[in-house]
Design an enzyme around this catalytic site. Structure first.
Site, PDB file in Angstrom:
ATOM      1  NE  ARG A   1      -0.290   1.783   3.490  1.00  0.00           N
ATOM      2  CZ  ARG A   1       0.837   2.485   3.556  1.00  0.00           C
ATOM      3  NH1 ARG A   1       2.013   1.906   3.748  1.00  0.00           N
ATOM      4  NH2 ARG A   1       0.820   3.785   3.412  1.00  0.00           N
ATOM      5  N   GLY A   2       0.213   2.413  -0.183  1.00  0.00           N
ATOM      6  CA  GLY A   2       0.959   3.644  -0.402  1.00  0.00           C
ATOM      7  C   GLY A   2       1.021   3.872  -1.907  1.00  0.00           C
TER       8      GLY A   2
ATOM      9  CG  ASP B   1      -3.126   8.088  -1.756  1.00  0.00           C
ATOM     10  OD1 ASP B   1      -2.988   8.565  -0.605  1.00  0.00           O
ATOM     11  OD2 ASP B   1      -2.863   6.907  -2.037  1.00  0.00           O
TER      12      ASP B   1
ATOM     13  CG  ASN C   1      -2.373  11.596   2.286  1.00  0.00           C
ATOM     14  OD1 ASN C   1      -1.829  10.705   1.642  1.00  0.00           O
ATOM     15  ND2 ASN C   1      -2.043  11.852   3.544  1.00  0.00           N
TER      16      ASN C   1
HETATM   17  O1  MRU Z   1      -4.700   3.289   2.038  1.00  0.00           O
HETATM   18  P1  MRU Z   1      -3.222   3.508   1.991  1.00  0.00           P
HETATM   19  O2  MRU Z   1      -2.506   2.987   3.183  1.00  0.00           O
HETATM   20  O3  MRU Z   1      -2.628   3.011   0.682  1.00  0.00           O
HETATM   21  O4  MRU Z   1      -3.054   5.086   1.993  1.00  0.00           O
HETATM   22  C1  MRU Z   1      -1.760   5.614   1.823  1.00  0.00           C
HETATM   23  C2  MRU Z   1      -1.685   7.085   1.961  1.00  0.00           C
HETATM   24  O5  MRU Z   1      -2.664   7.773   2.057  1.00  0.00           O
HETATM   25  C3  MRU Z   1      -0.313   7.675   1.864  1.00  0.00           C
HETATM   26  O6  MRU Z   1      -0.218   8.827   2.659  1.00  0.00           O
HETATM   27  C4  MRU Z   1      -0.037   8.057   0.410  1.00  0.00           C
HETATM   28  O7  MRU Z   1      -0.283   6.983  -0.444  1.00  0.00           O
HETATM   29  C5  MRU Z   1       1.355   8.527   0.216  1.00  0.00           C
HETATM   30  S1  MRU Z   1       2.537   7.201   0.266  1.00  0.00           S
HETATM   31  C6  MRU Z   1       4.053   7.875  -0.097  1.00  0.00           C
END
Ligand code: MRU
Length: 356
Positions: free
Chosen positions: A56-57, A246, A256
């Site tokens: 994820r991220g 995101d 985000n």
């Molecule tokens: O649902 P997730 O854990 O994938 O959400 C991730 C985020 O919101 C992060 O802050 C974003 O992807 C930036 S990662 C460098």
């Protein structure tokens, strides 16, 4: 799926072998109590890993999906009559359905599609070319994150106190992270920091993942519930908020992790600069208004029964948007691999990308 428990933390994303190899991921749902890798040997496993947040991220899911396209060639011709290029195209389309908000996923898959289109008959060597492109996406992200760290570190003084939300670290990217790259770079430069990590409900990416990464690096870290950030800003000295993203629109609206918007409003109220660190692959200049960013709605169970532990009546109604949108007006600066965009507006963003 092959699982193995390991003591020293490996890279979050690894391709093992050559074009007939496989994708090895840290299963982030198990951190920080277990550091376990999963080996994805087909496209379906990569899709599931993205959907279930094992990887994820925003940048990390783009990298994983790119490797997922390579995996599609293992089966091409064996289980379907598709040509290799048709199988790769189908895989790219399928992987694009895993999560809707992070634009890095679509950016990475478009890079793979571009290469597939150049080999419409699936000529010999396509698998090697797709693997080389996936590796390039991986390496590009590593370099962009390092540059984000260098650019962001210039904004942070020695002795600073920082609040961050969710996890925008090495687990979420190729290596150093985006928001956390700024903090890691400060540490590399010898600056002392204290970080408040929002726990980040519903799935605790802050408490589980950010706190894990920061404490592994020996950075003094305090985990707080998301609802405590306002109190911390009111009663303690906070120098800056730094988060990842995101998707960022042409006017600078930022999608985000849910809770980011509330943090930005509180930061504005307390005069604390609110920075967003993200590579150019997170910008979606085809959208202007953040209201047009698709927001992922996730399983209600994440809110009322996270990780299988029920905390609310099963019959209650649940709303579970995974992301929110922070309007550009609340963002003090966008830290990219090319520099810092500030003030944040349509003109400054256009200029930033025109110049570089
Ligand atoms: O649902 P997730 O854990 O994938 O959400 C991730 C985020 O919101 C992060 O802050 C974003 O992807 C930036 S990662 C460098």
């Amino acid at each position: 799926m092959t699982n193995s428990t390991i003591s020293a933390a490996p890279a979050a994303i690894q391709w093992i072998g050559e074009s007939d190899g496989f994708l090895r991921l840290i299963d982030q749902t198990l951190l920080p109590t277990q550091c376990v890798t999963i080996d994805c040997r087909n496209v379906e496993m990569v899709w599931e890993a993205i959907k279930m947040l094992r990887v994820r991220g925003a940048p990390a899911i783009g990298i994983a999906a790119a490797y997922g396209v390579v995996l599609s060639l293992h089966d091409a011709g064996r289980h379907h009559s598709d040509s290799p290029s048709a199988a790769a195209r189908t895989a790219a389309d399928y992987l694009a359905t895993s999560r809707p908000t992070a634009v890095n996923l679509f950016w990475a898959l478009d890079r793979m599609r571009y290469l597939i289109a150049a080999h419409p008959q699936g000529q010999a060597g396509l698998a090697e070319k797709l693997l080389a492109e996936a590796r390039a996406i991986h390496e590009d992200d590593r370099l962009m994150c390092r540059a984000i760290g260098r650019n962001g570190a210039e904004l942070i003084r020695d002795g600073a106190t920082i609040i961050t939300h969710c996890n925008a670290g090495g687990l979420a990217t190729a290596e150093y992270g985006t928001a956390l790259s700024v903090l890691f770079t400060c540490q590399d430069q010898g600056k002392q920091l204290h970080v408040y990590a929002d726990e980040t409900r519903p799935l605790w990416q802050g408490a589980r993942l950010t706190a894990w990464e920061l404490t592994q690096r020996g950075i003094p870290t305090t985990v707080i519930c998301d609802s405590m950030a306002a109190h911390v800003m009111q009663t303690r000295s906070v120098d800056a908020v730094i988060v990842g993203a995101d998707r960022i629109t042409a006017r600078g609206d930022v999608a985000n992790k849910i809770g980011t918007y509330a943090l930005a409003v509180v930061a504005k109220h307390h005069g604390v600069p609110f920075y967003v660190a993200a590579p150019s692959s997170t910008f979606d200049l085809s959208l202007v208004d953040g209201a047009d960013i698709p927001i992922e709605q996730r399983d209600p169970a994440e809110v009322i029964a996270p990780y299988g532990h029920r905390i609310a009546p099963s019959e209650v109604d649940v709303y579970n948007p995974a992301f929110d949108v922070t309007p550009a007006e609340l963002v003090c600066g966008l830290i990219t691999e090319r520099g810092v965009i500030s003030p944040v507006n349509r003109e400054s963003i256009a200029e930033h990308f025109k110049q570089s």
